[in-house]
Write a protein that holds these residues in place. Sequence first.
Motif, mmCIF file in Angstrom:
data_model
loop_
_atom_site.group_PDB
_atom_site.id
_atom_site.type_symbol
_atom_site.label_atom_id
_atom_site.label_comp_id
_atom_site.label_asym_id
_atom_site.label_seq_id
_atom_site.Cartn_x
_atom_site.Cartn_y
_atom_site.Cartn_z
ATOM 1 N N GLY A 1 0.802 -1.213 0.000
ATOM 2 C CA GLY A 1 0.000 0.000 0.000
ATOM 3 C C GLY A 1 0.835 1.261 0.000
ATOM 4 N N GLU A 2 0.188 2.361 0.219
ATOM 5 C CA GLU A 2 0.741 3.703 0.310
ATOM 6 C C GLU A 2 1.217 4.283 -1.019
ATOM 7 N N SER A 3 2.042 3.567 -1.767
ATOM 8 C CA SER A 3 2.559 4.089 -3.025
ATOM 9 C C SER A 3 1.471 4.050 -4.087
ATOM 10 N N GLY A 4 1.432 5.083 -4.907
ATOM 11 C CA GLY A 4 0.402 5.114 -5.923
ATOM 12 C C GLY A 4 0.693 6.128 -7.001
ATOM 13 N N VAL A 5 -0.287 6.348 -7.847
ATOM 14 C CA VAL A 5 -0.159 7.256 -8.983
ATOM 15 C C VAL A 5 -1.348 8.196 -9.039
ATOM 16 N N VAL A 6 -1.106 9.381 -9.584
ATOM 17 C CA VAL A 6 -2.192 10.325 -9.839
ATOM 18 C C VAL A 6 -2.421 10.351 -11.342
ATOM 19 N N LEU A 7 -3.685 10.232 -11.725
ATOM 20 C CA LEU A 7 -4.061 10.160 -13.140
ATOM 21 C C LEU A 7 -4.944 11.333 -13.517
ATOM 22 N N ASP A 8 -4.818 11.760 -14.770
ATOM 23 C CA ASP A 8 -5.727 12.780 -15.276
ATOM 24 C C ASP A 8 -7.000 12.118 -15.784
ATOM 25 N N ARG A 9 -7.908 12.896 -16.322
ATOM 26 C CA ARG A 9 -9.208 12.356 -16.740
ATOM 27 C C ARG A 9 -9.112 11.401 -17.920
ATOM 28 N N TYR A 10 -7.956 11.369 -18.572
ATOM 29 C CA TYR A 10 -7.743 10.442 -19.687
ATOM 30 C C TYR A 10 -7.026 9.170 -19.246
ATOM 31 N N GLY A 11 -6.716 9.082 -17.955
ATOM 32 C CA GLY A 11 -6.030 7.906 -17.435
ATOM 33 C C GLY A 11 -4.522 7.978 -17.556
ATOM 34 N N ASN A 12 -3.990 9.149 -17.887
ATOM 35 C CA ASN A 12 -2.545 9.326 -17.991
ATOM 36 C C ASN A 12 -1.943 9.684 -16.639
ATOM 37 N N GLU A 13 -0.774 9.142 -16.352
ATOM 38 C CA GLU A 13 -0.060 9.498 -15.126
ATOM 39 C C GLU A 13 0.408 10.939 -15.237
ATOM 40 N N LEU A 14 0.180 11.710 -14.188
ATOM 41 C CA LEU A 14 0.550 13.115 -14.188
ATOM 42 C C LEU A 14 1.977 13.351 -13.710
ATOM 43 N N MET A 15 2.530 12.400 -12.981
ATOM 44 C CA MET A 15 3.897 12.498 -12.480
ATOM 45 C C MET A 15 4.333 11.105 -12.063
ATOM 46 N N GLY A 16 5.613 10.952 -11.807
ATOM 47 C CA GLY A 16 6.093 9.683 -11.291
ATOM 48 C C GLY A 16 5.471 9.403 -9.934
ATOM 49 N N SER A 17 5.326 8.149 -9.597
ATOM 50 C CA SER A 17 4.709 7.810 -8.314
ATOM 51 C C SER A 17 5.648 8.143 -7.166
ATOM 52 N N ILE B 1 -11.180 13.130 -5.893
ATOM 53 C CA ILE B 1 -10.017 12.484 -6.518
ATOM 54 C C ILE B 1 -9.742 11.102 -5.929
ATOM 55 N N LEU B 2 -10.563 10.691 -4.995
ATOM 56 C CA LEU B 2 -10.388 9.377 -4.379
ATOM 57 C C LEU B 2 -11.309 8.364 -5.055
ATOM 58 N N PRO B 3 -10.841 7.134 -5.195
ATOM 59 C CA PRO B 3 -11.654 6.127 -5.882
ATOM 60 C C PRO B 3 -12.824 5.637 -5.039
ATOM 61 N N LYS B 4 -13.753 5.016 -5.714
ATOM 62 C CA LYS B 4 -14.877 4.357 -5.045
ATOM 63 C C LYS B 4 -14.315 3.249 -4.146
ATOM 64 N N ILE B 5 -14.952 3.026 -3.019
ATOM 65 C CA ILE B 5 -14.488 2.006 -2.072
ATOM 66 C C ILE B 5 -15.386 0.776 -2.169
#
Length: 169
Positions: free
Chosen positions: A18-34, A141-145
């Motif tokens: 856990g903890e490590s992750g990625v931020v995605l834009d509305r097209y599913g592209n990574e916005l920066m390195g994790s 910006i948080l996913p469905k649980i």
Amino acid sequence: NEEHSGDEVKVLSIASFGESGVVLDRYGNELMGSMMYTDPRGDKQCKTLIEKLGVHEISSRSGHSPHAMYSACKLMWIRDNEPQIYNDIDVFLQYCDYILYKLSGEKCTDWSLASRTLLFNVLNKEWDDVLLDATRIDKCILPKINKTGDAIATISKSAKELTGFSENT
């Protein structure tokens, strides 16, 4: 593998730390390195959160002692230091969630991984409004649980083409 067909795979279970992750834009592209859980960015933000709520309040809600390794502190750091990236975030996904997203197109997490964000109320099993307010992280910006262990989705057509798994997997 030529000996086995993807049609034989009925269910996939995904696991990661856990903890490590990625931020995605509305097209599913990574916005920066994790940002790995070991990344010290977010330490200042963690201290600010502790000053706002106190260790006991954070722990009683999230089930964890506050620490910079948790996703909330990383998201706070992005907001404070990379505002353009933060403003472009559609969703934050931890690695396991990201793998599921790539396989199915679903943006979701489970109770176990949600608890690793420091934003999840472990008693109510939902994103915690008090923690979200204190961190100033936008809930959208948080996913469905989902409940841990629940079947979430089937393989998408694009993942089927890449993996050979059946769309019924």
